[in-house]
Structures are given as C-alpha cells and as structure tokens.
Design an enzyme around this catalytic site. Sequence first.
Site, PDB file in Angstrom:
ATOM      1  N   HIS A 179     -36.205 -62.425 -74.236  1.00 31.98           N
ATOM      2  CA  HIS A 179     -37.028 -63.535 -73.766  1.00 31.98           C
ATOM      3  C   HIS A 179     -38.161 -63.095 -72.841  1.00 31.98           C
ATOM      4  O   HIS A 179     -39.329 -63.409 -73.079  1.00 31.98           O
ATOM      5  CB  HIS A 179     -36.166 -64.573 -73.032  1.00 31.98           C
ATOM      6  CG  HIS A 179     -36.962 -65.725 -72.497  1.00 31.98           C
ATOM      7  ND1 HIS A 179     -37.501 -65.727 -71.216  1.00 31.98           N
ATOM      8  CD2 HIS A 179     -37.324 -66.903 -73.062  1.00 31.98           C
ATOM      9  CE1 HIS A 179     -38.145 -66.854 -71.034  1.00 31.98           C
ATOM     10  NE2 HIS A 179     -38.062 -67.595 -72.131  1.00 31.98           N
ATOM     11  N   GLU A 205     -31.545 -70.216 -81.932  1.00 29.03           N
ATOM     12  CA  GLU A 205     -32.896 -70.043 -81.404  1.00 29.03           C
ATOM     13  C   GLU A 205     -32.934 -68.712 -80.680  1.00 29.03           C
ATOM     14  O   GLU A 205     -32.026 -68.377 -79.921  1.00 29.03           O
ATOM     15  CB  GLU A 205     -33.238 -71.187 -80.443  1.00 29.03           C
ATOM     16  CG  GLU A 205     -34.674 -71.170 -79.917  1.00 29.03           C
ATOM     17  CD  GLU A 205     -34.861 -70.356 -78.644  1.00 29.03           C
ATOM     18  OE1 GLU A 205     -36.021 -70.147 -78.238  1.00 29.03           O
ATOM     19  OE2 GLU A 205     -33.852 -69.907 -78.043  1.00 29.03           O
ATOM     20  N   ASP A 224     -27.954 -74.770 -74.593  1.00 36.75           N
ATOM     21  CA  ASP A 224     -27.154 -73.626 -74.148  1.00 36.75           C
ATOM     22  C   ASP A 224     -25.670 -73.848 -74.431  1.00 36.75           C
ATOM     23  O   ASP A 224     -24.871 -72.914 -74.292  1.00 36.75           O
ATOM     24  CB  ASP A 224     -27.326 -73.409 -72.642  1.00 36.75           C
ATOM     25  CG  ASP A 224     -28.734 -72.989 -72.254  1.00 36.75           C
ATOM     26  OD1 ASP A 224     -29.404 -72.336 -73.072  1.00 36.75           O
ATOM     27  OD2 ASP A 224     -29.167 -73.307 -71.131  1.00 36.75           O
ATOM     28  N   LYS A 240     -42.894 -64.709 -78.712  1.00 36.66           N
ATOM     29  CA  LYS A 240     -43.221 -64.626 -77.289  1.00 36.66           C
ATOM     30  C   LYS A 240     -44.533 -63.867 -77.107  1.00 36.66           C
ATOM     31  O   LYS A 240     -44.583 -62.751 -76.602  1.00 36.66           O
ATOM     32  CB  LYS A 240     -42.089 -63.920 -76.538  1.00 36.66           C
ATOM     33  CG  LYS A 240     -40.776 -64.668 -76.537  1.00 36.66           C
ATOM     34  CD  LYS A 240     -40.858 -65.965 -75.755  1.00 36.66           C
ATOM     35  CE  LYS A 240     -41.078 -65.694 -74.278  1.00 36.66           C
ATOM     36  NZ  LYS A 240     -41.028 -66.945 -73.479  1.00 36.66           N
ATOM     37  N   GLU A 258     -38.806 -67.926 -81.841  1.00 32.69           N
ATOM     38  CA  GLU A 258     -39.934 -68.164 -80.944  1.00 32.69           C
ATOM     39  C   GLU A 258     -40.708 -66.868 -80.780  1.00 32.69           C
ATOM     40  O   GLU A 258     -40.155 -65.852 -80.349  1.00 32.69           O
ATOM     41  CB  GLU A 258     -39.484 -68.666 -79.575  1.00 32.69           C
ATOM     42  CG  GLU A 258     -40.674 -68.875 -78.643  1.00 32.69           C
ATOM     43  CD  GLU A 258     -40.303 -69.320 -77.238  1.00 32.69           C
ATOM     44  OE1 GLU A 258     -41.168 -69.219 -76.346  1.00 32.69           O
ATOM     45  OE2 GLU A 258     -39.159 -69.762 -77.033  1.00 32.69           O
ATOM     46  N   HIS A 278     -29.358 -72.062 -77.994  1.00 27.84           N
ATOM     47  CA  HIS A 278     -30.508 -71.511 -77.277  1.00 27.84           C
ATOM     48  C   HIS A 278     -30.236 -70.080 -76.817  1.00 27.84           C
ATOM     49  O   HIS A 278     -29.402 -69.846 -75.950  1.00 27.84           O
ATOM     50  CB  HIS A 278     -30.794 -72.413 -76.065  1.00 27.84           C
ATOM     51  CG  HIS A 278     -31.988 -72.030 -75.266  1.00 27.84           C
ATOM     52  ND1 HIS A 278     -31.923 -71.766 -73.919  1.00 27.84           N
ATOM     53  CD2 HIS A 278     -33.277 -71.880 -75.632  1.00 27.84           C
ATOM     54  CE1 HIS A 278     -33.123 -71.481 -73.475  1.00 27.84           C
ATOM     55  NE2 HIS A 278     -33.972 -71.543 -74.498  1.00 27.84           N
ATOM     56  N   ARG A 279     -30.902 -69.123 -77.458  1.00 25.63           N
ATOM     57  CA  ARG A 279     -30.675 -67.695 -77.205  1.00 25.63           C
ATOM     58  C   ARG A 279     -29.218 -67.326 -77.483  1.00 25.63           C
ATOM     59  O   ARG A 279     -28.650 -66.442 -76.840  1.00 25.63           O
ATOM     60  CB  ARG A 279     -31.064 -67.307 -75.780  1.00 25.63           C
ATOM     61  CG  ARG A 279     -32.475 -67.739 -75.385  1.00 25.63           C
ATOM     62  CD  ARG A 279     -32.812 -67.386 -73.936  1.00 25.63           C
ATOM     63  NE  ARG A 279     -33.952 -68.173 -73.479  1.00 25.63           N
ATOM     64  CZ  ARG A 279     -34.377 -68.256 -72.216  1.00 25.63           C
ATOM     65  NH1 ARG A 279     -33.743 -67.553 -71.282  1.00 25.63           N
ATOM     66  NH2 ARG A 279     -35.400 -68.999 -71.892  1.00 25.63           N
ATOM     67  N   ASP A 333     -35.857 -65.269 -79.245  1.00 26.13           N
ATOM     68  CA  ASP A 333     -37.217 -64.898 -78.866  1.00 26.13           C
ATOM     69  C   ASP A 333     -37.538 -63.504 -79.371  1.00 26.13           C
ATOM     70  O   ASP A 333     -36.713 -62.597 -79.274  1.00 26.13           O
ATOM     71  CB  ASP A 333     -37.349 -64.911 -77.342  1.00 26.13           C
ATOM     72  CG  ASP A 333     -36.860 -66.217 -76.736  1.00 26.13           C
ATOM     73  OD1 ASP A 333     -37.620 -67.197 -76.798  1.00 26.13           O
ATOM     74  OD2 ASP A 333     -35.727 -66.244 -76.215  1.00 26.13           O
TER      75      ASP A 333
END
Length: 254
Positions: free
Chosen positions: A49, A34, A229, A111, A109, A7-8, A36
Amino acid sequence: MTYIFAHRGSSKHCPENTMAAFKKAYEDGADGIELDVQLSKDGIPVIIHDEKLDRTTNKKGHIIEYTYEELTKTDAGSWFSKSFSGEHVPSLQVFLEWISPLPMLLNIELKNNIIEYNGLEEKVLQLLHHYGMEERTVISSFNHYSLVKIRKMNAYIETAPLYSSGLYEPWEYVKAVCSQSAHPNYKSLHPYIMEGFKRNNIPVRPYTVNSQKWMNYFFEWGTQAIITDYPLIAKQLLNNPSTKTKSRFLQKWW
C-alpha cells in the site's frame, strides 16, 4: 446480493497485502480481494500500500529503490505479529497464480497517484490477460488519468475511480473518465447520492466499511459490493437476516 471484498486481504487478522491475509480472506468467505500494486526498481508489479517500506516491513525507503529480489527478503509480517515473520512483499504474479483457480473477484488499486510508475498499467493488464482474470477484475485508482489510459489500452476491463470527498453528481464524473463503476469513501454516500448512482445504473463499491450499521445501510441499498477489513463479519451479517439492525438512523443523521 452485495459482494464482500476483503480490504488488503483480511487485514485485521493478518498483515495487510500479504499472502497470509489473502488466504485468510478466502477462508473467511470473501467474494473478492482488494489490493494495492506498485512497481519495484526493476519494474515488477508488487503488492503493497505505502510508497515506502517503513510502516509494514523491516526495511526503510521507497519501493522503487528496491529490486523484486530484495523485496522478497523483507519481513512484511513481524510488525503485525511475530507469528507472521515469514511473510514478505508479494508480486502480483505470485498472487494471480494463487487466485486464478479460485472463484473469487479482484480489485486492483493502482498506487500511482503520488509516484507515476512508468508502464504500471501495461504490466498489470498483461498479467491479468495471462492468468485469464480480466473478466473478474476491476481496476481502481485515485489517479484518474491512469484509468483513462487503461480504458484506451483495454476497452473491456472494468475501471472505477477512487475518491474521498463529495463530488457533484459523481455518476456523471464516472462517465467522464470512461469508467463503469465507482469506489467512493463510504461516508460520502448520502441517500440522494445512492439514488443517483442507482438511477444511472452505476455499480458502487464503497471503502472501507467496517461498522455493522454501515454494512447494513449498504446491504439495504443493494450496493453491488463493499470493501471491508472484516470480511467474515460482513458475510455473517449478510447471510443472517436475524442479526441485522435497521440503519434508518443514518438517514436521520444526514
């Protein structure tokens, strides 16, 4: 096998959505990343993000108020640790140049649920095509209109609606927005919801799964992927059955 998406990036060990975090995720054995994407003032897809720079850089204001060149001069690492002071807001192109030779999956993703960036979908699709990443990428967003737009522009790339609350029969909603998979908040995935997704052959990739007990719950269900994470912990747990703890308590809790 359940895939592990960072995640990020490995965002508990490095500043989120930076190249340092992405490289650490690869070192940690993550199957995918993943991230953004938004647009700079001059229309460059950049990875960050928040709609504003305030939380994760040394600048203030909205992303859309800065050109990409200006964003490359921001400090996107010191807020996390002084040892990351050289990190800046990366472009999607720079990231794709790095990941395209690697055997990794990607979740982008968009945004654009607060600021509807004009042309974001087209620019992302063009870059994915250029780097040959279309078959390894799923595009998600809380802006489900954007996902329908993606589907009209590219009938082959996978899309997944992001949602945080309990949708009624979410597998039917996924079909309604012309998507193939779902990215729900992990707490919404009660056993009967998991059964519904499985019955309808819709892959699920819950976010953001950081507890080992929840990781085990999704591993037991054979969920296609989790977004976490802690990719290193998730991989170790998945690959070492002796460390797993049964998650029956979760079903009782519901």
